[in-house]
Write an enzyme that holds these catalytic residues in place. Structure first.
Site, mmCIF file in Angstrom:
data_model
loop_
_atom_site.group_PDB
_atom_site.id
_atom_site.type_symbol
_atom_site.label_atom_id
_atom_site.label_comp_id
_atom_site.label_asym_id
_atom_site.label_seq_id
_atom_site.Cartn_x
_atom_site.Cartn_y
_atom_site.Cartn_z
ATOM 1 N N LYS A 1 15.462 -13.392 8.003
ATOM 2 C CA LYS A 1 16.489 -13.385 6.961
ATOM 3 C C LYS A 1 17.238 -14.722 6.934
ATOM 4 C CE LYS A 1 20.669 -10.987 5.422
ATOM 5 N NZ LYS A 1 21.490 -9.757 5.517
ATOM 6 N N HIS B 1 -26.539 -0.271 -6.173
ATOM 7 C CA HIS B 1 -25.380 -0.595 -7.013
ATOM 8 C C HIS B 1 -24.446 0.600 -7.162
ATOM 9 C CE1 HIS B 1 -27.267 -4.396 -7.791
ATOM 10 N NE2 HIS B 1 -28.308 -3.834 -8.360
#
Length: 507
Positions: A133, A271
């Site tokens: 922070k 596929h």
């Protein structure tokens, strides 16, 4: 300048601390880190010298103190903060070096609940977040692999705001990952009174770690990587080159399909779409049926098997080019045969038949859509034999197999099946009759006496195609306003028609 060092992973920390001291930094430290530094003759002060408070509760509380967090969080450009710092006799802390208790490692090792509780770090995340922070004035160091980069930046005046922001970003990612692991663990506890199967969570937290960089994505111009999430189906690569992006996607499709079957089964995928599915008295018979459905498309495909790969099956697998074979296990003889092929990947997945999938999700604009996983085939009480001609026991068995298969094909889809094997699969069509035409063409001369399953309802035009092709027994969800016409056609042509009351679309 002052650095606070409190690390669980002590790799490289002695050298890093000595480098800081060489640059004029003062070191303060805690617990095991302090002992390590002292043993290696690194000048440092213990945190309790700063706080005036000894570590308590077995180390649960050591850095949770205003003189630590005040030293990290005070704003250097605020006069009031400077005044309070002097009044409270707080020493500035300009760098926090911290990595966390190994909750994830202990979780993966199957440690007990009580052991896991003690591996929930409290002071560490608090310090990391405080330093991140206040990143403009405080360096936050959470990754040992960054030690050399930080020393280099300090030596060469490269520790600018962007560098500090990057360290802060990494820090927040680490605490987020850590908290998500703990949150997920607690959510999984069966005794949680807030766990309900019929509610969707208000928020969803998932965390993924980079496992490896892939050669490329769906296409060679796309970069790709594999991030490992919560393991539901642990697997091990026994042989072969690295698994690609498309391989991973196809492998999941094949495994999801094959675990549908209780009897020995083989699913071949190309596929993400099945190109052949077979069941039999053993996996060799099941593979032959799956292969014979489309012996061209299976070339370069992925095979999932729900039983041990035997020597007999391995000999057949060896005859064709396959990308991947996934199975719960492989016999010694099967491995010896298949390892003779350089490029095939052999994947052992011990819990292939047992792992559960609760939800499925897809990415859409601005978020994801989530649904319960499609874990059922049909509800027996909703099964309706709507035609005058009822299925024989053998036909019903075949219809069930075909419906299990169509569940894993791309909508609109149909499956023509016979004797526990798929003969023709039509899928991914925008018009269902086109899927039927495709399946009929692929089934060829074997179609006589076969059955068909559809993932959604269809109309009379489809019935006409099937009748002319010689398909006499059909299973579909029903539910169309045209159902009456379809039933009448079936009765007029002595065809069997079964409605499941349940569809299986897969988009």
């Amino acid at each position: 300048m002052r650095a606070l060092i409190s690390v669980y992973d002590k790799e490289g920390i002695v050298e890093f601390a000595n480098n800081l001291i060489g640059l004029g930094w003062e070191i303060i430290s805690t617990g095991g880190s302090y002992k390590t530094l002292c043993q290696n003759k690194v000048p440092c002060k213990e945190v309790q010298e700063i706080t005036g408070q000894r570590e308590i509760f077995g180390g649960r509380v050591k850095t949770l103190h205003p003189k630590i967090h005040g030293g990290i969080l005070y704003r250097r450009d605020e006069e009031e903060d400077q005044k309070i710092l002097q009044e409270e006799k707080i020493l500035p802390i300009d760098m926090v070096v911290n990595n966390l208790y190994p909750f994830e490692m202990c979780l993966n090792e199957g440690k007990s609940h009580d052991e896991l509780i003690e591996k929930i770090d409290i002071g560490g995340p608090a310090m990391i977040r405080a330093a991140a922070k206040n990143y403009r004035d405080v360096f936050i160091v959470t990754d040992p692999s960054d030690y050399n980069k930080i020393i280099d930046a300090l030596k060469n005046n490269k520790a600018d705001i962007k560098f500090r922001e990057a360290l802060a970003a990494k820090a927040f990612k680490i605490t987020s990952h850590y908290d998500t692991l703990i949150s997920t663990y607690f959510s999984s506890l069966e005794n949680s009174s807030l766990n309900t199967d019929d509610e969707f969570l208000k928020t969803i937290n998932h965390t993924y770690e980079l496992e490896n960089i892939l050669r490329y994505g769906e296409n060679p111009h796309q970069r790709a990587a594999f991030y490992r999430g919560e393991e539901i189906a642990a697997y091990k690569k026994l042989h072969g080159k690295e698994i690609s992006y498309n391989n991973l996607y196809d492998m999941f499709a094949a495994v999801k399909a094959v675990k549908e079957f209780e009897v020995p089964a083989v699913v071949a995928v190309k596929h993400t779409n099945p190109c052949g599915i077979g069941i039999g008295k053993d996996v060799k018979e099941a593979f032959i049926k799956a292969r014979d459905c489309d012996d061209e498309s299976i070339f370069g495909g992925i095979i999932a098997i729900n039983r041990k790969v035997t020597e007999d099956l391995a000999k057949l697998l060896y005859e064709i080019f396959l990308e991947i074979v996934v199975a719960p296990t492989f016999s010694k003889e099967a491995l010896e045969i298949l390892e003779g092929k350089k490029n095939i990947r052999l994947i052992e997945m011990p819990n292939l038949n047992d792992f559960k999938i609760k939800y499925s999700a897809k990415e859409v604009l601005n978020g994801i859509i989530l649904q319960e996983y499609d874990n059922i085939l049909w509800d027996e009480k909703n099964l309706k034999f709507v035609s005058k001609r009822k299925p024989t026991e053998e036909e019903l068995k075949e219809l069930k197999f075909a419906f299990e298969c169509v569940k894993y094909t791309a909508s609109n889809s149909v499956v023509i099946a016979k004797d526990g094997g798929t003969l023709g699969i039509g899928q991914g069509q925008t018009k269902r009759s086109w899927a039927v035409e495709e399946a009929i063409e692929r089934a060829g001369e074997k179609i006589k006496g076969s059955v068909l399953a559809s993932d959604g309802f269809f109309f009379v035009d489809t019935m006409e195609l099937l009748y002319k092709a010689g398909v006499k027994a059909i299973i579909q969800p029903g539910g169309s306003v045209k159902d009456k016409d379809v039933i009448e056609y079936a009765d007029e042509h002595n065809m069997t028609l079964v409605f499941t009351g349940l569809r299986h679309f897969r988009h």
